[in-house]
Write a protein that holds these residues in place. Structure first.
Motif, mmCIF file in Angstrom:
data_model
loop_
_atom_site.group_PDB
_atom_site.id
_atom_site.type_symbol
_atom_site.label_atom_id
_atom_site.label_comp_id
_atom_site.label_asym_id
_atom_site.label_seq_id
_atom_site.Cartn_x
_atom_site.Cartn_y
_atom_site.Cartn_z
ATOM 1 N N ASP A 164 -24.719 -14.822 18.836
ATOM 2 C CA ASP A 164 -24.193 -15.900 18.180
ATOM 3 C C ASP A 164 -24.556 -17.281 18.773
ATOM 4 N N SER A 165 -24.881 -18.254 17.847
ATOM 5 C CA SER A 165 -25.501 -19.158 18.085
ATOM 6 C C SER A 165 -24.691 -20.405 19.238
ATOM 7 N N ASN A 166 -23.278 -19.900 18.855
ATOM 8 C CA ASN A 166 -22.347 -20.728 19.901
ATOM 9 C C ASN A 166 -22.275 -20.275 21.096
ATOM 10 N N LEU A 167 -22.593 -18.959 21.306
ATOM 11 C CA LEU A 167 -22.607 -18.251 22.581
ATOM 12 C C LEU A 167 -23.895 -18.759 23.470
ATOM 13 N N ILE A 168 -25.136 -18.757 22.537
ATOM 14 C CA ILE A 168 -26.474 -19.130 23.160
ATOM 15 C C ILE A 168 -26.174 -20.541 23.785
ATOM 16 N N THR A 169 -25.475 -21.500 22.818
ATOM 17 C CA THR A 169 -25.115 -22.904 23.420
ATOM 18 C C THR A 169 -24.471 -22.800 24.860
ATOM 19 N N ILE A 170 -23.433 -22.033 24.898
ATOM 20 C CA ILE A 170 -22.425 -22.190 25.938
ATOM 21 C C ILE A 170 -23.383 -21.680 27.222
ATOM 22 N N LEU A 171 -23.976 -20.407 27.013
ATOM 23 C CA LEU A 171 -24.927 -20.144 27.995
ATOM 24 C C LEU A 171 -25.817 -20.851 28.433
ATOM 25 N N GLY A 172 -26.657 -21.726 27.569
ATOM 26 C CA GLY A 172 -27.531 -22.472 27.595
ATOM 27 C C GLY A 172 -26.853 -23.810 28.707
ATOM 28 N N THR A 173 -25.459 -24.195 28.315
ATOM 29 C CA THR A 173 -24.948 -25.202 29.168
ATOM 30 C C THR A 173 -24.628 -24.769 30.645
ATOM 31 N N ALA A 174 -24.288 -23.372 30.669
ATOM 32 C CA ALA A 174 -24.062 -22.881 31.997
ATOM 33 C C ALA A 174 -25.452 -22.778 32.785
ATOM 34 N N ALA A 175 -26.389 -22.523 32.199
ATOM 35 C CA ALA A 175 -27.680 -22.428 32.808
ATOM 36 C C ALA A 175 -28.099 -23.850 33.298
ATOM 37 N N LEU A 176 -28.009 -24.936 32.542
ATOM 38 C CA LEU A 176 -28.241 -26.167 33.030
ATOM 39 C C LEU A 176 -27.492 -26.428 34.040
ATOM 40 N N PHE A 177 -26.236 -26.146 34.236
ATOM 41 C CA PHE A 177 -25.470 -26.403 35.258
ATOM 42 C C PHE A 177 -25.791 -25.583 36.685
ATOM 43 N N VAL A 178 -26.309 -24.356 36.289
ATOM 44 C CA VAL A 178 -26.980 -23.611 37.554
ATOM 45 C C VAL A 178 -27.833 -24.379 37.971
ATOM 46 N N LYS A 179 -29.134 -24.736 37.157
ATOM 47 C CA LYS A 179 -30.083 -25.600 37.541
ATOM 48 C C LYS A 179 -29.607 -26.874 38.392
ATOM 49 N N ILE A 180 -28.587 -27.645 37.714
ATOM 50 C CA ILE A 180 -28.304 -28.934 38.474
ATOM 51 C C ILE A 180 -27.644 -28.388 39.835
ATOM 52 N N THR A 181 -26.829 -27.457 39.803
ATOM 53 C CA THR A 181 -26.206 -27.128 41.291
ATOM 54 C C THR A 181 -27.139 -26.827 42.307
ATOM 55 N N PHE A 182 -28.547 -26.060 41.833
ATOM 56 C CA PHE A 182 -29.418 -26.040 42.684
ATOM 57 C C PHE A 182 -30.042 -27.377 43.165
ATOM 58 N N PHE A 183 -30.319 -28.362 42.228
ATOM 59 C CA PHE A 183 -30.956 -29.556 42.606
ATOM 60 C C PHE A 183 -30.050 -30.577 43.464
ATOM 61 N N ILE A 184 -28.646 -30.311 43.464
ATOM 62 C CA ILE A 184 -27.662 -30.951 44.064
ATOM 63 C C ILE A 184 -27.669 -30.255 45.596
ATOM 64 N N PHE A 185 -27.855 -28.912 45.401
ATOM 65 C CA PHE A 185 -28.056 -28.371 46.818
ATOM 66 C C PHE A 185 -29.343 -28.831 47.360
ATOM 67 N N LEU A 186 -30.435 -29.071 46.705
ATOM 68 C CA LEU A 186 -31.821 -29.372 47.376
ATOM 69 C C LEU A 186 -31.565 -30.898 48.015
ATOM 70 N N PHE A 187 -30.800 -31.678 47.132
ATOM 71 C CA PHE A 187 -30.578 -33.115 47.909
ATOM 72 C C PHE A 187 -29.816 -32.859 49.277
ATOM 73 N N MET A 188 -29.027 -32.067 49.323
ATOM 74 C CA MET A 188 -28.345 -31.850 50.661
ATOM 75 C C MET A 188 -28.910 -31.230 51.647
ATOM 76 N N TRP A 189 -29.887 -30.137 51.211
ATOM 77 C CA TRP A 189 -30.795 -29.491 51.998
ATOM 78 C C TRP A 189 -31.531 -30.348 52.734
ATOM 79 N N ILE A 190 -32.160 -31.148 51.751
ATOM 80 C CA ILE A 190 -33.112 -32.293 52.476
ATOM 81 C C ILE A 190 -32.508 -33.208 53.374
#
Lengths: 340, 166, 196
Positions: A271-297
């Protein structure tokens, strides 16, 4: 129109919420890296800590130095916060949602010059720090303001240069266009490995995060540009830093790490809506990683000395960025992507 | 659309006036920043997004930061302001008047300034600006870059420390 | 050779200002190494934190904290207000006012003289235990109790209410923990016989 407005409000709330929990995450990450536990008193695992901090900030005495330039003193935190929040408008947070026959894009605005808009907002953001620092009428605040302005200008150059190479390969300045280019092909990180490194380094400097936190530099300048600020004005400055961190993580993920693209997922028949929601979740996973990277550094590297900062910016990052442009251009000509 | 134009026009004229009349140089710089931002708004109304963003990045984001930087370091105030003699005042009035005359003559006799053509929406986009710069105006573009290079070399020469004679 | 210091750990490195190699000048290997170290600490579940009010760090058996003024077997205060503890105190934290025991108070005070007021300023006290050493009557002891924090200075001046142990046998404060065999043997000496 109404849908866009509602989306903007949701985006604002999410941004502020993420920024609030970044403060919590920062303290937890710092604690864990130093073999401590961190805040654990307010609520389970200390999860209510940001609320407690917010209440504390509001309850504090709002002190204004008698020699301060009052108008600019108020303007400083306001500019810092406003520009930080404005940047999120052009970031594509996901694909499109379909309700019946109405489609709705998870991007508030998609101008053809999306990246430049981000740059413009970042470059205005420095005024918040400069004006606040100068208006405080305090030598440490002034030092912080001056450091901030020279640092931001220097690293904006290197950042722009590192982006030029990326734009050469994507052929568009639009944020959604750049994500579209990554949906089916390689992520830009594979195309521009040096560019990613340069961009992330400059993003750290633009956010005034360690190891580039010279404008604050508590060991030398008391509190840097926000030495004289108290209560929620100080809160605005600190909060703007975390909003900036969130937005730059989103920008890094969008430009170089596929945005809302989910790697290795067969999207046929879903379902295209499902893909969109999963995609947003994926973006937030990536963002979380980079926020962690900021703190890690931040909790790994010590702060640069001022001359080291300038040397790194002008003598290393900018030449490397120009080299990257040359390599990218040469490769494109060699491959026949452009005709001379 | 039209109201937005009047809004931006009012902001740019008023802030421009404030730049000249403001007593505090920092306030005057801030007014100039507001002026530049409203001009960027004009560009967007003319569908020249690229120019608008470059205006914000280059002028408000870089050049005005340097202005502010210098003014903050100089710590200008009324007591340090140099006294203007009658001669300098007269010279200033004459120079300003001549400039105004030139502007008036230009607007009266010059070519009709083309109104924005909303039908051609793509004229201000990046690719068109790039094409114009690197095809039609290649020589002026490169000449101006040489000018910048010479300015950079000059700044380096000024900033270079003189070797202490042994 | 013999003048060089013994290194404390094997990790110490000789500092030199030699020219860095290209790999060192890129910084990235060093940064990644540092990040791996912090990540290792981030992932280890062992934390150094002691959650204080609920959890206390184990203390030495001979910890010197909150003083106690002891009573004897019949519940009489041992202190005779001789003032030796005040004299011995290097921080001059102890003050007292002596009073004479009246008729009918024999079940309260062991000697004919007692301390009507006995105050220790806990902010001045350095918990050295000299008062305990000086006491000829085995009246004052330092215990392993912690002096609690407060917002004002005033409450830190402890009077007899805080110092004298309760009358009830069950609530008496145990000071035997600090009486290690060495201490007891030391007290066997003749010149300390008056203590018993």
């Amino acid at each position: 129109m109404l849908a866009t407005f509602i989306f903007l409000v949701i985006m604002l709330l999410v941004t502020l919420g993420v920024a609030a929990y970044e403060t919590y995450a920062e303290r937890k990450v710092a604690a864990f890296m130093q073999d401590r536990i961190g805040p654990d008193r307010a609520g389970p695992f200390g999860l209510l800590q940001p609320i407690a901090d917010g209440v504390k900030m509001f309850m504090k005495e709002d002190f204004i130095p008698s020699t301060a330039n009052r108008k600019l003193y108020f303007l400083g935190p306001a500019i810092a916060m406003t520009t930080a929040l404005l940047t999120g408008v052009v970031i594509p947070w996901g694909g499109t949602l379909t309700f019946g026959d109405a489609t709705f894009s998870l991007q508030a605005a998609d101008p053809g010059i999306g990246i430049l808009y981000v740059f413009a907002m970042v470059s205005i953001g420095v005024y918040g720090i400069m004006l606040g620092g100068w208006a405080s009428n305090n030598k440490y605040a002034l030092y912080g303001a001056i450091r901030a302005s020279s640092q931001m200008i220097s690293y904006e150059l290197a950042m722009g240069m590192s982006l030029v190479a990326l734009i050469m390969t994507t052929g568009t300045l639009s944020m959604s266009g750049i994500v579209d280019g990554q949906l089916d092909g390689l992520w830009n990180v594979a195309v521009q490995p040096l560019g990613v490194l340069l961009f992330i380094t400059c993003a750290f400097a633009e956010c005034n995060r360690a190891p580039f936190d010279l404008p604050e530099c508590e060991t030398e300048l008391v509190g840097g540009y926000h030495t004289e600020f108290s209560s929620m004005k100080l809160g605005f400055y600190l909060f703007a830093e975390y909003v900036n961190m969130f937005i730059s993580s989103a920008v890094i993920s969008t430009l170089y790490f596929g945005g809302y693209d989910i790697p290795f997922l067969d999207q046929k028949g879903m379902d295209s809506n499902l893909i969109t929601i999963l995609g947003t979740a994926a973006l937030f996973v990536k963002i979380t990683f980079f926020i962690f990277l900021f703190m890690w550094i931040r909790w790994t590297l010590p702060r640069f000395r001022y001359d080291q900062l300038m040397n790194l910016g002008w003598k290393k990052l900018i030449p490397l960025a120009i080299l990257n442009i040359l390599i990218t251009g040469g490769y494109m000509v060699f491959n026949g992507n452009v005709k001379l | 659309m039209q109201y937005l134009f009047y809004l931006f026009a009012a902001i740019s004229v008023l802030s421009g006036l404030f730049v000249v009349t403001a007593r505090n140089p920092v306030n005057s710089v801030i007014a100039l920043i507001v002026c530049f931002l409203s001009i960027a708004g004009h560009y967007i109304l003319l569908n020249a997004q690229f120019l608008a963003m470059v205006q914000v990045i280059v002028y408000t984001g870089a050049i005005m930061v340097l202005f502010l930087f210098v003014i903050m370091l100089l710590n200008l105030n009324n007591s340090t302001e140099p006294q203007k003699t009658l001669l300098t005042r007269i010279a200033a009035v004459v120079a300003g008047g001549v400039f105004l005359l030139t502007l008036l003559a230009a607007t009266r006799q010059g070519v009709e300034i083309a109104a924005a053509n909303p039908a051609d929406a793509s004229v201000g986009l990046v690719s068109h600006v790039g094409m114009a710069l690197f095809k039609d105006f290649l020589l002026p573009f490169e000449v101006s870059s040489v000018l910048f290079l010479s300015a950079m070399v000059g700044a380096l020469m000024l900033g270079k420390k003189e070797k202490v004679a042994a | 050779m013999s003048t060089t210091f013994q290194p404390l750990t094997k990790r110490s490195q000789v500092v030199s200002d030699k020219k860095m190699t290209l790999l060192e000048r890129i910084y990235l290997p060093a940064i990644l190494k540092g990040m791996s170290i912090t990540l290792k600490h981030f992932l280890t579940p062992r934390k150094a934190t002691v959650k204080y009010p609920e959890q206390e760090r184990p203390r030495s058996a001979v910890y010197r904290g909150h003083h106690v003024l002891k009573r004897d077997e019949q519940g009489r205060e041992r202190c005779t207000a001789c003032g030796l503890c005040a004299v011995a105190c290097p921080a001059e934290a102890i003050t007292m006012v002596a009073a004479e025991r009246r008729k009918g108070e024999e079940n309260l005070y062991r000697e004919e003289k007692y301390a009507a007021v006995y105050e220790i300023n806990m902010l001045r006290c350095i918990y050295c235990g000299d008062c305990e050493d000086a006491c000829p009557k085995e009246a004052i002891f330092l215990t392993d109790r912690i002096v609690e924090a407060d917002y004002l200075r005033k409450p830190f001046v402890f009077g007899k209410n805080e110092l004298v142990e309760p009358m009830e046998k069950s609530k008496r404060i145990d000071v035997s923990k600090r009486q290690t065999p060495e201490v007891l043997k030391f007290k066997e000496q003749r010149q300390y016989s008056h203590n018993r």
